[in-house]
Design a protein around this motif. Structure first.
Motif, mmCIF file in Angstrom:
data_model
loop_
_atom_site.group_PDB
_atom_site.id
_atom_site.type_symbol
_atom_site.label_atom_id
_atom_site.label_comp_id
_atom_site.label_asym_id
_atom_site.label_seq_id
_atom_site.Cartn_x
_atom_site.Cartn_y
_atom_site.Cartn_z
ATOM 1 N N GLN A 52 0.852 -1.183 0.000
ATOM 2 C CA GLN A 52 0.000 0.000 0.000
ATOM 3 C C GLN A 52 0.895 1.242 0.000
ATOM 4 N N SER A 53 0.547 2.219 -0.821
ATOM 5 C CA SER A 53 1.250 3.491 -0.832
ATOM 6 C C SER A 53 0.700 4.357 0.300
ATOM 7 N N VAL A 54 1.590 4.800 1.188
ATOM 8 C CA VAL A 54 1.197 5.643 2.317
ATOM 9 C C VAL A 54 2.116 6.855 2.370
ATOM 10 N N VAL A 55 1.647 7.921 3.001
ATOM 11 C CA VAL A 55 2.455 9.116 3.206
ATOM 12 C C VAL A 55 3.301 8.887 4.455
ATOM 13 N N SER A 56 4.579 9.211 4.348
ATOM 14 C CA SER A 56 5.521 9.063 5.453
ATOM 15 C C SER A 56 5.807 10.446 6.029
ATOM 16 N N ILE A 57 5.483 10.632 7.314
ATOM 17 C CA ILE A 57 5.620 11.931 7.970
ATOM 18 C C ILE A 57 6.659 11.806 9.079
ATOM 19 N N PRO A 58 7.866 12.362 8.867
ATOM 20 C CA PRO A 58 8.902 12.263 9.899
ATOM 21 C C PRO A 58 8.679 13.279 11.021
ATOM 22 N N TYR A 59 8.978 12.856 12.234
ATOM 23 C CA TYR A 59 8.919 13.703 13.425
ATOM 24 C C TYR A 59 10.366 13.966 13.852
ATOM 25 N N PHE A 60 10.764 15.247 13.870
ATOM 26 C CA PHE A 60 12.132 15.627 14.178
ATOM 27 C C PHE A 60 12.283 16.112 15.612
ATOM 28 N N ASP A 61 13.524 16.117 16.083
ATOM 29 C CA ASP A 61 13.832 16.706 17.378
ATOM 30 C C ASP A 61 13.761 18.233 17.239
ATOM 31 N N PRO A 62 13.860 18.985 18.355
ATOM 32 C CA PRO A 62 13.744 20.446 18.274
ATOM 33 C C PRO A 62 14.768 21.124 17.362
ATOM 34 N N THR A 63 15.912 20.488 17.116
ATOM 35 C CA THR A 63 16.912 21.098 16.230
ATOM 36 C C THR A 63 16.584 20.845 14.761
ATOM 37 N N GLY A 64 15.665 19.935 14.495
ATOM 38 C CA GLY A 64 15.301 19.606 13.127
ATOM 39 C C GLY A 64 16.280 18.664 12.453
ATOM 40 N N ASN A 65 17.215 18.124 13.219
ATOM 41 C CA ASN A 65 18.263 17.292 12.638
ATOM 42 C C ASN A 65 17.994 15.796 12.710
ATOM 43 N N GLU A 66 17.399 15.348 13.780
ATOM 44 C CA GLU A 66 17.261 13.916 13.979
ATOM 45 C C GLU A 66 15.796 13.487 13.913
ATOM 46 N N VAL A 67 15.535 12.474 13.098
ATOM 47 C CA VAL A 67 14.190 11.910 13.047
ATOM 48 C C VAL A 67 14.017 11.019 14.270
ATOM 49 N N ILE A 68 13.017 11.353 15.082
ATOM 50 C CA ILE A 68 12.743 10.585 16.298
ATOM 51 C C ILE A 68 11.718 9.494 16.002
ATOM 52 N N SER A 69 10.674 9.834 15.265
ATOM 53 C CA SER A 69 9.597 8.905 14.945
ATOM 54 C C SER A 69 9.114 9.159 13.528
ATOM 55 N N VAL A 70 8.409 8.195 12.975
ATOM 56 C CA VAL A 70 7.778 8.352 11.666
ATOM 57 C C VAL A 70 6.356 7.818 11.779
ATOM 58 N N ARG A 71 5.427 8.601 11.274
ATOM 59 C CA ARG A 71 4.026 8.197 11.249
ATOM 60 C C ARG A 71 3.619 8.045 9.796
ATOM 61 N N TYR A 72 2.914 6.973 9.500
ATOM 62 C CA TYR A 72 2.419 6.722 8.150
ATOM 63 C C TYR A 72 0.928 7.023 8.116
ATOM 64 N N ARG A 73 0.489 7.614 6.999
ATOM 65 C CA ARG A 73 -0.935 7.973 6.856
ATOM 66 C C ARG A 73 -1.454 7.568 5.493
ATOM 67 N N SER A 74 -2.697 7.152 5.496
ATOM 68 C CA SER A 74 -3.470 6.965 4.269
ATOM 69 C C SER A 74 -4.833 7.564 4.580
ATOM 70 N N PRO A 75 -5.739 7.614 3.627
ATOM 71 C CA PRO A 75 -7.052 8.178 3.939
ATOM 72 C C PRO A 75 -7.794 7.376 5.000
ATOM 73 N N ASP A 76 -7.451 6.106 5.140
ATOM 74 C CA ASP A 76 -8.209 5.215 6.008
ATOM 75 C C ASP A 76 -7.549 4.909 7.343
ATOM 76 N N GLN A 77 -6.269 5.210 7.475
ATOM 77 C CA GLN A 77 -5.580 4.806 8.698
ATOM 78 C C GLN A 77 -4.314 5.621 8.917
ATOM 79 N N HIS A 78 -3.805 5.545 10.124
ATOM 80 C CA HIS A 78 -2.496 6.095 10.444
ATOM 81 C C HIS A 78 -1.856 5.166 11.464
ATOM 82 N N PHE A 79 -0.544 5.014 11.362
ATOM 83 C CA PHE A 79 0.164 4.116 12.257
ATOM 84 C C PHE A 79 1.627 4.520 12.302
ATOM 85 N N TRP A 80 2.306 4.100 13.360
ATOM 86 C CA TRP A 80 3.697 4.457 13.585
ATOM 87 C C TRP A 80 4.626 3.423 12.974
ATOM 88 N N ARG A 81 5.808 3.873 12.589
ATOM 89 C CA ARG A 81 6.866 2.963 12.177
ATOM 90 C C ARG A 81 7.159 2.040 13.367
#
Length: 164
Positions: A52-81
C-alpha cells in the motif's frame, strides 16, 4: 483492519474487508489544500508499505536534525513505524516560536502543517491523549503565548480529542 481467523473455532473471516486506498504526497497535499512543494520542507514523502502506498511523515527533534519517529498515513488509517511512538510533531518550529514569542498547539499533523505553511509556528499533538507533561511542557518554557486549539463538533461542543 480485518484479521482472518482459523476456521477451527467456527469463526469465519469478514467476507467484505474494508478497502485500503493508496495515498501519495500529491493526494496528501490536495487533502490539505496546499501546493505539494510546500510539503517538501517537512520532508514528507510516500512509500510502499505492505503493498500500500502511504504518506511518510517524519517527526524531528527540536533542532530539526534527527528523526525521532515516523508516522504513516493513508485516507483510512495512520500508524507508527515499528518501535516508534508519539511525540510532538514539528518540534523544529519551536525556535521560530521563540523568536515570534507565540506558538499554536494543535491536534494532528494536518492543522500543524497548514499553520506552519502560512507562517504561524505550530506544534502538533499526534492525538490529544498523547500529550505528556513531563516530556513536552518544558519545550514551551521560552515562549510567551501558547494558543491551544480545541477541535469542536458542528454544535460547538469539543469533539473527543477536544475533550481530552
Amino acid at each position: 483492519m480485518t484479521t482472518a481467523l482459523s476456521n477451527e473455532g467456527g469463526t469465519t473471516p469478514d467476507q467484505n474487508p474494508p478497502q485500503q486506498r493508496n495515498w501519495n504526497i500529491d493526494d496528501y497535499a490536495a487533502h490539505l489544500g496546499v501546493p505539494v512543494e510546500e510539503l517538501h520542507q517537512f520532508q514528507i514523502t510516500h512509500i510502499w508499505r505492505n503493498s500500500q502506498s502511504v504518506v511518510s511523515i517524519p517527526y524531528f527533534d527540536p533542532t530539526g536534525n534527527e528523526v525521532i519517529s515516523v508516522r504513516y498515513r493513508s485516507p483510512d488509517q495512520h500508524f507508527w513505524r515499528k518501535n516508534d511512538k508519539a511525540i510532538l510533531y514539528c518540534q523544529q518550529q519551536l525556535s521560530e516560536a521563540q523568536i515570534k514569542q507565540h506558538v499554536w498547539l494543535v491536534e494532528g499533523e494536518s492543522d500543524c502543517l497548514i499553520l506552519n505553511i502560512h507562517g504561524q509556528p505550530a506544534v502538533g499533538i499526534s492525538g490529544a491523549n498523547n500529550w505528556d507533561e513531563n516530556r513536552d511542557a518544558h519545550l514551551f518554557d521560552d515562549i510567551e503565548t501558547i494558543y491551544v486549539v480545541i477541535e469542536c463538533e458542528e454544535n460547538g461542543e469539543p469533539d473527543n480529542g477536544g475533550q481530552a
